[in-house]
Design an enzyme around this catalytic site. Structure first.
Site, mmCIF file in Angstrom:
data_model
loop_
_atom_site.group_PDB
_atom_site.id
_atom_site.type_symbol
_atom_site.label_atom_id
_atom_site.label_comp_id
_atom_site.label_asym_id
_atom_site.label_seq_id
_atom_site.Cartn_x
_atom_site.Cartn_y
_atom_site.Cartn_z
ATOM 1 N N GLU A 1 5.607 -6.397 6.935
ATOM 2 C CA GLU A 1 5.056 -5.362 6.220
ATOM 3 C C GLU A 1 6.209 -4.811 5.425
ATOM 4 O O GLU A 1 6.031 -4.101 4.227
ATOM 5 C CB GLU A 1 4.762 -4.278 7.334
ATOM 6 C CG GLU A 1 3.611 -4.571 8.259
ATOM 7 C CD GLU A 1 2.207 -4.091 7.214
ATOM 8 O OE1 GLU A 1 2.301 -3.909 6.080
ATOM 9 O OE2 GLU A 1 1.048 -4.219 7.760
ATOM 10 N N HIS B 1 2.487 -6.920 3.233
ATOM 11 C CA HIS B 1 1.793 -5.690 3.158
ATOM 12 C C HIS B 1 0.764 -5.873 1.857
ATOM 13 O O HIS B 1 0.823 -5.908 0.852
ATOM 14 C CB HIS B 1 2.779 -4.729 2.647
ATOM 15 C CG HIS B 1 2.308 -3.282 2.756
ATOM 16 N ND1 HIS B 1 1.859 -2.451 3.924
ATOM 17 C CD2 HIS B 1 1.783 -2.413 1.680
ATOM 18 C CE1 HIS B 1 1.436 -1.268 3.636
ATOM 19 N NE2 HIS B 1 1.353 -1.178 2.328
ATOM 20 N N SER C 1 -2.737 1.065 3.734
ATOM 21 C CA SER C 1 -1.573 1.575 3.269
ATOM 22 C C SER C 1 -1.884 3.155 3.333
ATOM 23 O O SER C 1 -2.153 3.804 4.219
ATOM 24 C CB SER C 1 -0.804 0.937 2.239
ATOM 25 O OG SER C 1 0.304 1.158 1.682
#
Length: 634
Positions: free
Chosen positions: A352, A495, A225
């Site tokens: 995601e 995610h 991320s």
């Protein structure tokens, strides 16, 4: 001599001998670095073995007082042995209280006391005998540039270090306003100091990791991320390029829309924060002085109020395009091939966007199926694409709507997951991978050209080169949902939830993963470590290649990538290609054209677009009707 003293003598002598023998038996726990000696600790791993961990080693002077918002200074040497047996403080940050006590939230919140004195790093080393020239893997955590800590359980480096015989390093870096508040032209708040923290830790690795048995010429940086975006930013930044060899980017790239802002926007947010905490007077110097004197929690409490709009997947204080760390915007640097020429491995998770829908999108909750009405879907699209005008929003709605079933709550929910995930993670990453692969191919065709041709700048201030003769890209799609995941089924493969497999947590029996998940984790660790060692995830330590299906290189034309799950490896072509054409090509052009038209023309185009959508819907319904069996004559 008294009788009591004579009786005590054997005890004292035994104690002395015990400590002396113990110290001699454990020289591997003390390492002499350039700054001073550090003493680590043994940590258990499965198979009744252990690793040696050095936790909380300082790499910078504490950025406190007048040093708040400034670049950190390297740590000064010390004389005594530094006890590196426990994690350090976490950096000050926002703590998520959306679902108090819920493990899916708490696992990302800091698990150490927060302090501005937080610039420390950790090293995990395979057990004795002391290794030499081992591959080094340096982890950079994510958290939207507003949160994160290297001490989180999910980032425990012991399993990866032990299983793959690599040296694992992680560092804390400043987040939120403390790491990314910026005023153009101000040496007191230059911006990007969180990225400079990371670079300082990478410099520490170059100078000290050989004392721990690591090879400074074999360093792979990896992150997820915002951590992956950070990794990509070091791939772009000329002065970072000499400090590592290869890069792994998990669910993040530097060109994603949430990862950077302009200096003008950074100034606006800094000024807004000042007003929110009562720093409303004077020039830049006085503003920064006032902000420095505020308690850290005061700044954190107001941090989210500086955003220009209510949105999903946007963060308040992030890196700024400053002309120094970034010579140009990430998009411009990527498009011109101005980045480190090396091997990269990168990829995404299947769902995601789902995690971010819980933070403001109407109708979404972790406590139900989140079946989304059409009205809530349309409102969520506005939040999900905050920079788009009405025409742009209509284009997104058209692309992601099943016009045969537009009021289906499940399809509306899943479409929002895709919109947020595609825009913010998958499609920027696809663009990064394609651009990188294109320049790799060009460089291979022009291998006789002088160094630096085509923008492939490996050289930095030291002129260090990674030593590999070619660049390569490897792409994955992680699509396994962990069996013990706390989040609801509708959120899918979320995610951030590949990280536990990268770090080997399924090897820990008490965490209740399945045997298949342990195998998957071992396979992923092997891919990551093979890549870090050789630049190819298929090549093992001994030079052999896995007899099973191999992970192919990604090219801009074929776009081959692998699925990572508990099933045998499968190779796919194209990663959401049709949808990414919208985000990477069509929508930017559409917004560029329509942002300059007057309101009357804009309204006409909106209405025309709606009419076109209606006609498309009508044609679809008519075609469906036409295919039905016709009535027979009575």
């Amino acid at each position: 001599m008294k009788t009591s003293d004579i009786l005590l003598l054997p005890t004292v002598l035994l104690t002395f001998l015990f400590h002396n023998c113990f110290a001699q038996a454990e020289p591997d726990l003390v390492v002499a670095t350039r700054l001073g000696r550090v003493q680590g600790t043994r940590l258990p791993v499965p198979d009744r073995s252990h690793v040696i961990a050095f936790l909380g080693i300082p790499y910078a002077e504490p950025p406190i007082g007048k040093r708040r918002f400034k670049r950190a200074e390297p740590k000064k040497p010390w004389n005594n042995v530094f006890e590196a047996k426990e994690f350090s403080n976490a950096c000050y940050q926002f703590v998520d209280t959306s679902y108090p006590g819920f493990p899916g939230i708490e696992m990302w919140n800091p698990n150490r006391v927060m302090s501005e004195d937080c610039l420390y790093l950790n090293v995990w080393v395979p057990p004795t005998p002391r290794p030499q020239n081992l591959t080094v893997m340096v982890w950079i955590y994510g958290g939207g540039f507003y949160s994160g800590s290297s001490s989180l359980d999910v980032y425990d480096g012991r399993y990866l270090a032990y299983t793959e015989k690599v040296v694992v390093v992680s560092m804390n870096y400043r987040v939120g306003a403390f790491g990314f508040l910026a005023l153009n032209g101000s040496s007191d708040a230059p911006g990007n100091v969180g990225l400079y923290d990371q670079r300082l830790a990478l410099q520490w690795v170059q100078e000290n990791i050989h004392f721990f048995g690591g090879n400074p010429k074999q360093v792979t940086i990896f992150g997820e991320s915002a951590g992956a975006a950070s990794v990509g930013m070091h791939v772009l930044s000329p002065d970072s390029r000499p400090l590592f060899t290869r890069a792994i980017l998990q669910s993040g790239v530097p060109n994603t829309p949430w990862a950077t802002v302009t200096f003008d926007e950074a100034r606006r947010r800094t000024t807004k924060l000042g007003k929110l905490v009562g720093c409303t007077w004077g020039n830049d110097t006085e503003l920064i002085d006032c902000l420095r004197n505020k308690h850290p929690q005061e700044l954190i409490d107001q941090e989210w109020q500086v955003l220009p709009w209510s949105s999903l997947f946007r963060f308040s204080f992030v890196p700024v395009v400053d002309g120094v760390f970034f010579p140009d915007t990430p998009d411009a640097m990527i498009s011109s091939g101005n980045f480190k020429y090396t091997q990269i491995l990168l990829g995404v998770n299947q769902d995601e966007g789902s995690y971010f829908l819980l933070y403001g999108a109407p109708g979404f909750s972790k406590d139900n199926e989140s079946l989304i009405s059409r009205e809530d879907f349309l409102e969520s699209v506005k939040m999900g694409v905050p920079h788009a005008n009405d025409i742009g929003l209509e284009a997104v709605i058209l692309q992601y709507t099943d016009w045969m079933d537009e009021n289906n709550g499940q399809k509306n929910r899943d479409a929002m997951d895709d919109i947020v995930g595609d825009q913010n993670v998958i499609c920027p990453l696809q663009h990064f991978a394609k651009s990188y692969a294109q320049y790799a191919a060009l460089h291979a065709q022009s291998s006789a050209a002088a160094p630096g041709t085509l923008g492939w700048g490996n050289s930095g201030p030291t002129g260090y080169n990674s030593g590999n003769s070619h660049g390569a890209v490897y792409l994955y799609l992680f699509d396994h949902r962990a069996s013990n995941l706390a989040w609801p089924e509708w959120m899918g493969v979320i995610h951030g939830y590949e990280i536990e497999f990268v770090f080997g947590l399924p090897l820990e029996k008490r965490l209740n993963y399945t045997a298949e998940e342990e195998k998957l984790s071992r396979r992923i660790m092997r891919y990551w470590a093979n890549f870090a060692r050789t630049g190819n995830p298929n090549v093992n330590t001994d030079g052999t290649m896995d007899s099973r299906r191999r992970w192919p290189q990604f090219s801009a034309n074929e776009q081959k990538h692998v699925g990572l799950n508990t099933e045998p490896m499968k190779v796919h072509k194209g990663l959401r290609t049709q949808f990414c054409a919208l985000w990477n090509r069509f929508l930017p052009r559409l917004l560029n054209i329509t942002d300059n038209i007057d309101d009357v023309e804009r309204q006409w185009k909106v209405e025309f677009h709606r009419w076109s959508s209606y006609m498309m819907h009508w044609k679809s319904q008519f075609d469906h009707y036409s295919k039905q069996e016709r009535c027979t004559d009575l």
